[in-house]
Design an enzyme around this catalytic site. Structure first.
Site, PDB file in Angstrom:
ATOM      1  N   ASN A  84     -68.149  56.249  39.798  1.00  0.00           N
ATOM      2  CA  ASN A  84     -67.793  54.872  39.191  1.00  0.00           C
ATOM      3  C   ASN A  84     -68.195  54.761  37.808  1.00  0.00           C
ATOM      4  O   ASN A  84     -68.445  55.810  37.132  1.00  0.00           O
ATOM      5  CB  ASN A  84     -68.494  54.001  40.131  1.00  0.00           C
ATOM      6  CG  ASN A  84     -67.728  52.424  39.762  1.00  0.00           C
ATOM      7  OD1 ASN A  84     -66.581  52.418  39.824  1.00  0.00           O
ATOM      8  ND2 ASN A  84     -68.755  51.582  39.585  1.00  0.00           N
ATOM      9  N   LYS A  85     -67.747  53.708  37.207  1.00  0.00           N
ATOM     10  CA  LYS A  85     -67.991  53.389  35.826  1.00  0.00           C
ATOM     11  C   LYS A  85     -69.131  53.785  35.393  1.00  0.00           C
ATOM     12  O   LYS A  85     -70.183  53.559  35.991  1.00  0.00           O
ATOM     13  CB  LYS A  85     -67.551  52.293  35.496  1.00  0.00           C
ATOM     14  CG  LYS A  85     -67.618  51.499  34.134  1.00  0.00           C
ATOM     15  CD  LYS A  85     -66.991  52.146  33.382  1.00  0.00           C
ATOM     16  CE  LYS A  85     -65.541  52.190  33.516  1.00  0.00           C
ATOM     17  NZ  LYS A  85     -64.561  53.167  32.841  1.00  0.00           N
ATOM     18  N   ASP A 118     -64.227  54.813  41.817  1.00  0.00           N
ATOM     19  CA  ASP A 118     -63.048  55.529  41.308  1.00  0.00           C
ATOM     20  C   ASP A 118     -62.698  56.843  42.235  1.00  0.00           C
ATOM     21  O   ASP A 118     -61.368  57.185  42.270  1.00  0.00           O
ATOM     22  CB  ASP A 118     -62.727  55.962  39.929  1.00  0.00           C
ATOM     23  CG  ASP A 118     -62.995  54.633  38.837  1.00  0.00           C
ATOM     24  OD1 ASP A 118     -63.899  54.066  38.879  1.00  0.00           O
ATOM     25  OD2 ASP A 118     -61.738  54.257  38.592  1.00  0.00           O
ATOM     26  N   GLY A 125     -58.598  50.138  36.905  1.00  0.00           N
ATOM     27  CA  GLY A 125     -59.009  49.845  38.238  1.00  0.00           C
ATOM     28  C   GLY A 125     -58.296  50.600  39.167  1.00  0.00           C
ATOM     29  O   GLY A 125     -57.146  50.889  38.982  1.00  0.00           O
TER      30      GLY A 125
END
Ligand code: MRU
Length: 356
Positions: A250-251, A240, A52
Protein backbone atom coordinates in the site's frame (compact mmCIF):
# COMPACT_ATOMS: atom_id res chain seq x y z
CA UNK A 1 -21.05 9.57 -2.08
CA UNK A 2 -21.67 13.29 -1.95
CA UNK A 3 -19.97 16.50 -2.93
CA UNK A 4 -21.88 19.61 -1.91
CA UNK A 5 -24.84 17.35 -1.16
CA UNK A 6 -24.98 15.94 -4.67
CA UNK A 7 -24.25 12.23 -5.21
CA UNK A 8 -21.43 11.35 -7.56
CA UNK A 9 -19.43 8.42 -8.70
CA UNK A 10 -15.78 8.86 -9.64
CA UNK A 11 -16.22 7.67 -13.24
CA UNK A 12 -19.07 7.23 -15.67
CA UNK A 13 -19.77 6.82 -19.40
CA UNK A 14 -21.90 9.38 -21.22
CA UNK A 15 -22.32 10.20 -24.92
CA UNK A 16 -19.37 8.04 -25.96
CA UNK A 17 -17.11 9.84 -23.47
CA UNK A 18 -15.68 8.78 -20.14
CA UNK A 19 -16.26 11.35 -17.41
CA UNK A 20 -13.94 11.59 -14.40
CA UNK A 21 -13.48 13.90 -11.44
CA UNK A 22 -10.00 15.37 -11.90
CA UNK A 23 -8.39 14.47 -8.56
CA UNK A 24 -5.26 16.54 -9.19
CA UNK A 25 -7.45 19.62 -8.73
CA UNK A 26 -9.12 18.57 -5.45
CA UNK A 27 -9.84 19.89 -2.89
CA UNK A 28 -9.53 23.42 -4.27
CA UNK A 29 -11.38 22.94 -7.56
CA UNK A 30 -14.08 20.43 -8.51
CA UNK A 31 -13.64 19.72 -12.21
CA UNK A 32 -15.31 17.00 -14.27
CA UNK A 33 -13.08 16.05 -17.16
CA UNK A 34 -13.84 14.20 -20.42
CA UNK A 35 -11.63 11.35 -21.56
CA UNK A 36 -12.07 11.02 -25.33
CA UNK A 37 -9.34 8.59 -26.34
CA UNK A 38 -7.43 5.69 -24.85
CA UNK A 39 -4.43 8.06 -24.67
CA UNK A 40 -6.50 10.35 -22.45
CA UNK A 41 -7.26 7.39 -20.17
CA UNK A 42 -3.58 6.41 -19.99
CA UNK A 43 -2.61 10.00 -19.25
CA UNK A 44 -5.29 10.33 -16.55
CA UNK A 45 -3.89 7.23 -14.79
CA UNK A 46 -0.24 8.33 -15.14
CA UNK A 47 -0.81 11.86 -13.89
CA UNK A 48 -3.17 10.62 -11.16
CA UNK A 49 -6.21 12.56 -12.31
CA UNK A 50 -7.69 9.21 -11.38
CA UNK A 51 -5.93 7.13 -8.75
CA UNK A 52 -6.55 4.41 -6.19
CA UNK A 53 -6.36 0.75 -7.17
CA UNK A 54 -10.03 0.02 -8.02
CA UNK A 55 -10.54 3.31 -9.86
CA UNK A 56 -7.51 2.91 -12.10
CA UNK A 57 -8.79 -0.59 -12.95
CA UNK A 58 -12.17 0.85 -13.94
CA UNK A 59 -10.49 3.64 -15.95
CA UNK A 60 -8.44 1.06 -17.83
CA UNK A 61 -11.61 -0.91 -18.64
CA UNK A 62 -13.26 2.23 -20.03
CA UNK A 63 -9.95 3.08 -21.75
CA UNK A 64 -10.37 -0.08 -23.83
CA UNK A 65 -13.92 1.02 -24.73
CA UNK A 66 -12.48 4.34 -25.95
CA UNK A 67 -9.84 2.45 -27.91
CA UNK A 68 -12.56 0.49 -29.78
CA UNK A 69 -14.57 3.66 -30.46
CA UNK A 70 -11.43 5.28 -31.86
CA UNK A 71 -10.35 2.39 -34.06
CA UNK A 72 -12.07 -1.00 -34.16
CA UNK A 73 -8.90 -2.94 -34.85
CA UNK A 74 -7.44 -5.89 -32.94
CA UNK A 75 -3.79 -4.82 -33.02
CA UNK A 76 -4.73 -1.31 -31.83
CA UNK A 77 -6.75 -2.87 -28.99
CA UNK A 78 -3.83 -5.09 -28.01
CA UNK A 79 -1.42 -2.14 -28.00
CA UNK A 80 -3.93 -0.12 -25.94
CA UNK A 81 -4.18 -2.93 -23.39
CA UNK A 82 -0.38 -3.10 -23.03
CA UNK A 83 -0.05 0.67 -22.67
CA UNK A 84 -2.83 0.76 -20.07
CA UNK A 85 -1.19 -1.99 -17.99
CA UNK A 86 2.14 -0.13 -18.15
CA UNK A 87 0.65 3.21 -17.06
CA UNK A 88 1.12 2.46 -13.34
CA UNK A 89 2.93 -0.65 -12.11
CA UNK A 90 1.94 -1.40 -8.51
CA UNK A 91 -1.85 -1.70 -8.25
CA UNK A 92 -2.85 -5.15 -9.52
CA UNK A 93 -6.41 -3.99 -10.27
CA UNK A 94 -5.13 -2.34 -13.45
CA UNK A 95 -3.88 -5.58 -14.99
CA UNK A 96 -6.83 -7.48 -13.50
CA UNK A 97 -9.35 -5.21 -15.26
CA UNK A 98 -7.50 -5.19 -18.60
CA UNK A 99 -7.09 -8.99 -18.58
CA UNK A 100 -10.78 -9.43 -17.74
CA UNK A 101 -11.82 -7.13 -20.59
CA UNK A 102 -9.47 -8.77 -23.12
CA UNK A 103 -10.69 -12.25 -22.14
CA UNK A 104 -14.29 -11.14 -22.68
CA UNK A 105 -13.43 -9.61 -26.07
CA UNK A 106 -11.28 -12.42 -27.43
CA UNK A 107 -12.77 -13.92 -30.60
CA UNK A 108 -15.68 -11.44 -30.67
CA UNK A 109 -16.60 -10.04 -34.10
CA UNK A 110 -16.20 -6.33 -35.02
CA UNK A 111 -19.96 -5.74 -34.96
CA UNK A 112 -20.48 -6.82 -31.34
CA UNK A 113 -17.18 -5.80 -29.77
CA UNK A 114 -18.10 -2.27 -28.67
CA UNK A 115 -21.35 -3.33 -27.01
CA UNK A 116 -19.64 -6.21 -25.19
CA UNK A 117 -16.72 -4.00 -24.09
CA UNK A 118 -19.07 -1.39 -22.70
CA UNK A 119 -21.13 -4.04 -20.90
CA UNK A 120 -18.05 -5.55 -19.29
CA UNK A 121 -16.63 -2.16 -18.23
CA UNK A 122 -20.00 -1.39 -16.63
CA UNK A 123 -19.97 -4.82 -14.91
CA UNK A 124 -16.53 -4.05 -13.45
CA UNK A 125 -17.80 -0.72 -12.15
CA UNK A 126 -21.04 -2.09 -10.67
CA UNK A 127 -19.22 -5.02 -9.11
CA UNK A 128 -16.76 -2.66 -7.42
CA UNK A 129 -19.61 -0.59 -5.98
CA UNK A 130 -21.26 -3.68 -4.53
CA UNK A 131 -17.95 -5.12 -3.22
CA UNK A 132 -17.08 -1.82 -1.52
CA UNK A 133 -20.55 -1.69 0.03
CA UNK A 134 -20.09 -5.20 1.43
CA UNK A 135 -16.60 -4.34 2.71
CA UNK A 136 -18.34 -1.55 4.58
CA UNK A 137 -20.95 -3.84 6.10
CA UNK A 138 -18.28 -6.34 7.15
CA UNK A 139 -16.01 -3.66 8.61
CA UNK A 140 -18.97 -2.06 10.38
CA UNK A 141 -19.20 -5.12 12.68
CA UNK A 142 -15.62 -4.50 13.87
CA UNK A 143 -16.25 -0.80 14.54
CA UNK A 144 -19.50 -1.61 16.36
CA UNK A 145 -17.72 -4.12 18.58
CA UNK A 146 -15.12 -1.53 19.60
CA UNK A 147 -17.86 1.05 20.12
CA UNK A 148 -19.84 -1.31 22.40
CA UNK A 149 -16.77 -2.05 24.50
CA UNK A 150 -15.53 1.54 24.67
CA UNK A 151 -18.91 3.24 24.97
CA UNK A 152 -17.36 6.33 23.43
CA UNK A 153 -16.22 7.69 20.05
CA UNK A 154 -14.17 5.20 18.02
CA UNK A 155 -10.96 6.83 16.77
CA UNK A 156 -9.82 5.35 13.47
CA UNK A 157 -6.53 6.12 11.78
CA UNK A 158 -6.23 5.84 8.01
CA UNK A 159 -3.41 6.39 5.54
CA UNK A 160 -3.51 7.74 1.98
CA UNK A 161 -6.94 7.86 0.35
CA UNK A 162 -8.72 4.54 0.24
CA UNK A 163 -11.99 6.42 0.17
CA UNK A 164 -14.73 6.57 -2.44
CA UNK A 165 -12.49 8.76 -4.58
CA UNK A 166 -10.10 5.80 -4.90
CA UNK A 167 -12.90 3.46 -5.96
CA UNK A 168 -16.20 4.11 -7.72
CA UNK A 169 -18.26 4.68 -4.57
CA UNK A 170 -18.03 3.97 -0.80
CA UNK A 171 -14.26 3.37 -0.80
CA UNK A 172 -12.55 0.41 0.86
CA UNK A 173 -11.02 1.69 4.13
CA UNK A 174 -13.67 4.41 4.43
CA UNK A 175 -16.68 2.23 3.66
CA UNK A 176 -16.90 0.75 7.20
CA UNK A 177 -16.57 4.31 8.53
CA UNK A 178 -19.39 5.63 6.29
CA UNK A 179 -21.60 2.69 7.30
CA UNK A 180 -20.83 3.20 11.00
CA UNK A 181 -21.56 6.93 10.78
CA UNK A 182 -24.83 6.32 8.91
CA UNK A 183 -25.86 3.86 11.63
CA UNK A 184 -25.24 6.43 14.35
CA UNK A 185 -22.00 4.95 15.73
CA UNK A 186 -19.75 7.78 16.93
CA UNK A 187 -16.56 7.84 14.89
CA UNK A 188 -13.63 10.20 14.44
CA UNK A 189 -10.91 9.73 11.83
CA UNK A 190 -7.21 10.56 12.14
CA UNK A 191 -6.19 11.35 8.57
CA UNK A 192 -2.49 10.86 7.74
CA UNK A 193 -1.60 13.70 5.37
CA UNK A 194 0.34 11.17 3.19
CA UNK A 195 3.32 12.94 1.75
CA UNK A 196 4.33 13.60 -0.92
CA UNK A 197 1.02 13.86 -2.80
CA UNK A 198 -1.07 14.42 0.31
CA UNK A 199 -3.94 12.13 -0.65
CA UNK A 200 -5.00 12.06 3.00
CA UNK A 201 -5.09 15.82 3.51
CA UNK A 202 -6.38 16.64 0.01
CA UNK A 203 -8.81 13.79 -0.61
CA UNK A 204 -9.70 11.74 2.49
CA UNK A 205 -10.31 14.76 4.69
CA UNK A 206 -12.26 16.42 1.86
CA UNK A 207 -14.56 13.46 1.27
CA UNK A 208 -15.12 12.89 5.01
CA UNK A 209 -15.97 16.61 5.41
CA UNK A 210 -18.49 16.36 2.58
CA UNK A 211 -20.22 13.49 4.44
CA UNK A 212 -20.05 15.32 7.77
CA UNK A 213 -17.70 12.82 9.42
CA UNK A 214 -15.44 14.30 12.14
CA UNK A 215 -11.81 14.03 11.10
CA UNK A 216 -8.42 15.52 11.93
CA UNK A 217 -5.47 15.74 9.55
CA UNK A 218 -2.17 14.73 11.16
CA UNK A 219 1.39 14.59 9.89
CA UNK A 220 2.50 11.19 8.67
CA UNK A 221 4.74 10.89 11.71
CA UNK A 222 2.09 11.62 14.35
CA UNK A 223 0.36 8.22 14.40
CA UNK A 224 2.96 6.70 16.75
CA UNK A 225 2.50 9.16 19.59
CA UNK A 226 -1.29 9.09 19.22
CA UNK A 227 -1.20 5.30 19.56
CA UNK A 228 1.07 5.54 22.63
CA UNK A 229 -1.42 7.96 24.16
CA UNK A 230 -4.33 5.57 23.56
CA UNK A 231 -5.94 7.93 21.07
CA UNK A 232 -6.24 5.41 18.23
CA UNK A 233 -8.69 2.49 18.60
CA UNK A 234 -8.01 0.92 15.24
CA UNK A 235 -6.29 1.53 11.89
CA UNK A 236 -7.95 0.77 8.57
CA UNK A 237 -6.01 1.20 5.34
CA UNK A 238 -6.50 0.17 1.72
CA UNK A 239 -4.13 -1.77 -0.50
CA UNK A 240 -2.86 -1.76 -4.08
CA UNK A 241 -1.90 -5.42 -4.10
CA UNK A 242 -2.30 -8.06 -1.42
CA UNK A 243 -0.46 -11.33 -1.89
CA UNK A 244 -2.09 -14.69 -1.24
CA UNK A 245 0.09 -15.01 1.89
CA UNK A 246 -1.51 -11.84 3.29
CA UNK A 247 1.40 -9.41 2.71
CA UNK A 248 -0.06 -6.00 1.95
CA UNK A 249 1.38 -3.50 -0.51
CA UNK A 250 0.00 0.00 0.00
CA UNK A 251 0.95 3.66 -0.04
CA UNK A 252 4.44 4.41 1.31
CA UNK A 253 4.32 4.78 5.09
CA UNK A 254 1.70 2.10 5.69
CA UNK A 255 4.37 -0.32 6.97
CA UNK A 256 5.62 2.13 9.61
CA UNK A 257 2.06 2.68 10.80
CA UNK A 258 1.55 -1.08 11.12
CA UNK A 259 4.75 -1.39 13.19
CA UNK A 260 3.58 1.35 15.55
CA UNK A 261 0.15 -0.31 15.77
CA UNK A 262 1.73 -3.67 16.68
CA UNK A 263 3.89 -2.05 19.37
CA UNK A 264 0.82 -0.43 20.91
CA UNK A 265 -1.68 -3.30 20.54
CA UNK A 266 -3.81 -1.26 18.15
CA UNK A 267 -5.72 -3.48 15.67
CA UNK A 268 -4.50 -2.89 12.12
CA UNK A 269 -7.03 -3.80 9.40
CA UNK A 270 -6.70 -3.74 5.62
CA UNK A 271 -9.84 -3.34 3.48
CA UNK A 272 -9.84 -4.71 -0.05
CA UNK A 273 -12.00 -6.07 -2.84
CA UNK A 274 -10.93 -9.45 -4.27
CA UNK A 275 -9.74 -7.66 -7.45
CA UNK A 276 -6.75 -6.45 -5.38
CA UNK A 277 -5.50 -9.95 -4.53
CA UNK A 278 -2.48 -11.12 -6.48
CA UNK A 279 -2.71 -14.92 -6.44
CA UNK A 280 0.45 -15.36 -8.52
CA UNK A 281 3.34 -13.55 -6.83
CA UNK A 282 4.57 -15.46 -3.78
CA UNK A 283 7.33 -13.12 -2.58
CA UNK A 284 6.63 -9.43 -1.93
CA UNK A 285 10.08 -8.51 -3.28
CA UNK A 286 8.66 -9.30 -6.74
CA UNK A 287 5.99 -6.58 -6.48
CA UNK A 288 6.93 -3.71 -8.81
CA UNK A 289 7.17 -0.66 -6.54
CA UNK A 290 6.45 2.53 -8.43
CA UNK A 291 9.08 5.26 -8.19
CA UNK A 292 7.59 8.60 -9.11
CA UNK A 293 8.93 11.95 -10.24
CA UNK A 294 11.08 13.71 -7.64
CA UNK A 295 9.17 16.93 -8.27
CA UNK A 296 6.34 15.45 -6.18
CA UNK A 297 8.77 15.63 -3.27
CA UNK A 298 10.58 18.88 -4.00
CA UNK A 299 7.43 20.91 -4.65
CA UNK A 300 4.16 21.41 -2.80
CA UNK A 301 0.95 22.78 -4.22
CA UNK A 302 -1.67 24.75 -2.35
CA UNK A 303 -3.89 27.75 -2.47
CA UNK A 304 -2.40 31.20 -1.84
CA UNK A 305 -3.98 34.22 -0.18
CA UNK A 306 -5.41 35.37 -3.52
CA UNK A 307 -7.21 32.03 -3.88
CA UNK A 308 -4.85 30.94 -6.65
CA UNK A 309 -3.46 27.41 -6.81
CA UNK A 310 0.33 27.76 -6.53
CA UNK A 311 3.25 25.36 -6.58
CA UNK A 312 6.44 26.10 -4.65
CA UNK A 313 9.79 24.35 -4.22
CA UNK A 314 10.57 23.44 -0.63
CA UNK A 315 14.20 22.32 -0.66
CA UNK A 316 17.42 23.16 -2.50
CA UNK A 317 17.33 22.60 -6.23
CA UNK A 318 20.63 20.69 -5.95
CA UNK A 319 19.34 18.16 -3.40
CA UNK A 320 18.81 14.64 -4.64
CA UNK A 321 15.60 12.87 -3.76
CA UNK A 322 13.95 9.48 -4.03
CA UNK A 323 10.19 9.03 -4.32
CA UNK A 324 9.09 5.46 -3.71
CA UNK A 325 5.29 5.40 -3.83
CA UNK A 326 4.47 2.13 -2.03
CA UNK A 327 5.74 -0.23 0.66
CA UNK A 328 4.85 -3.69 1.91
CA UNK A 329 3.43 -4.54 5.33
CA UNK A 330 4.15 -8.17 6.19
CA UNK A 331 1.06 -10.24 7.02
CA UNK A 332 2.20 -10.72 10.63
CA UNK A 333 1.39 -7.06 11.36
CA UNK A 334 -2.11 -7.21 9.88
CA UNK A 335 -4.96 -8.01 12.28
CA UNK A 336 -7.38 -8.89 9.51
CA UNK A 337 -8.35 -8.41 5.87
CA UNK A 338 -11.82 -6.94 5.40
CA UNK A 339 -13.18 -8.12 2.04
CA UNK A 340 -16.53 -8.23 0.27
CA UNK A 341 -16.96 -11.80 1.50
CA UNK A 342 -16.10 -11.21 5.14
CA UNK A 343 -13.08 -10.57 7.34
CA UNK A 344 -10.27 -13.10 7.43
CA UNK A 345 -6.79 -13.62 8.79
CA UNK A 346 -4.02 -12.17 6.60
CA UNK A 347 -2.78 -15.55 5.43
CA UNK A 348 -3.16 -18.06 2.61
CA UNK A 349 -5.61 -20.11 4.73
CA UNK A 350 -7.58 -17.00 5.59
CA UNK A 351 -7.91 -15.81 1.99
CA UNK A 352 -8.53 -19.27 0.56
CA UNK A 353 -11.25 -19.80 3.18
CA UNK A 354 -13.15 -16.86 1.69
CA UNK A 355 -12.15 -17.20 -1.95
CA UNK A 356 -12.19 -20.87 -2.85
O1 MRU B 1 -0.88 6.50 -5.43
P1 MRU B 1 -2.35 6.31 -5.16
O2 MRU B 1 -3.02 7.54 -4.65
O3 MRU B 1 -3.06 5.70 -6.35
O4 MRU B 1 -2.37 5.24 -3.99
C1 MRU B 1 -3.59 4.81 -3.49
C2 MRU B 1 -3.45 3.91 -2.33
O5 MRU B 1 -2.38 3.59 -1.89
C3 MRU B 1 -4.72 3.33 -1.77
O6 MRU B 1 -4.58 3.08 -0.41
C4 MRU B 1 -5.02 2.01 -2.49
O7 MRU B 1 -5.01 2.20 -3.87
C5 MRU B 1 -6.31 1.43 -2.07
S1 MRU B 1 -7.64 2.33 -2.78
C6 MRU B 1 -9.12 1.72 -2.28
Amino acid sequence: MKIENKSYRTIWFENNLVKIIDQTKLPHQFIIKDLKTVKDAINAIKTMEVRGAPLIGATAAYGLVLSIIEKNDLSFLKKSSEDLIASRPTAINLKWAVDRMMKKLSGVNDKDILRLALDEAKNIVEEDVSFCKNIGLNGLKIIEEISHKKKDTVNILTHCNAGWLATIDWGTATSPIYHAYQKGVKVHVWVDETRPRNQGANLTSYELNEEGIPNTVITDNAGGILMQRGQVDMCIVGTDRTLSNGDVCNKIGTYLKALAAKDNNVPFYVALPSSTIDWNIKDHKQIPIEERNSEELSHVEGIDKNNQVTKVRIYPEKSKSMNLAFDVTPAKYVTGLITEKGTCEASEEGLKGLFK
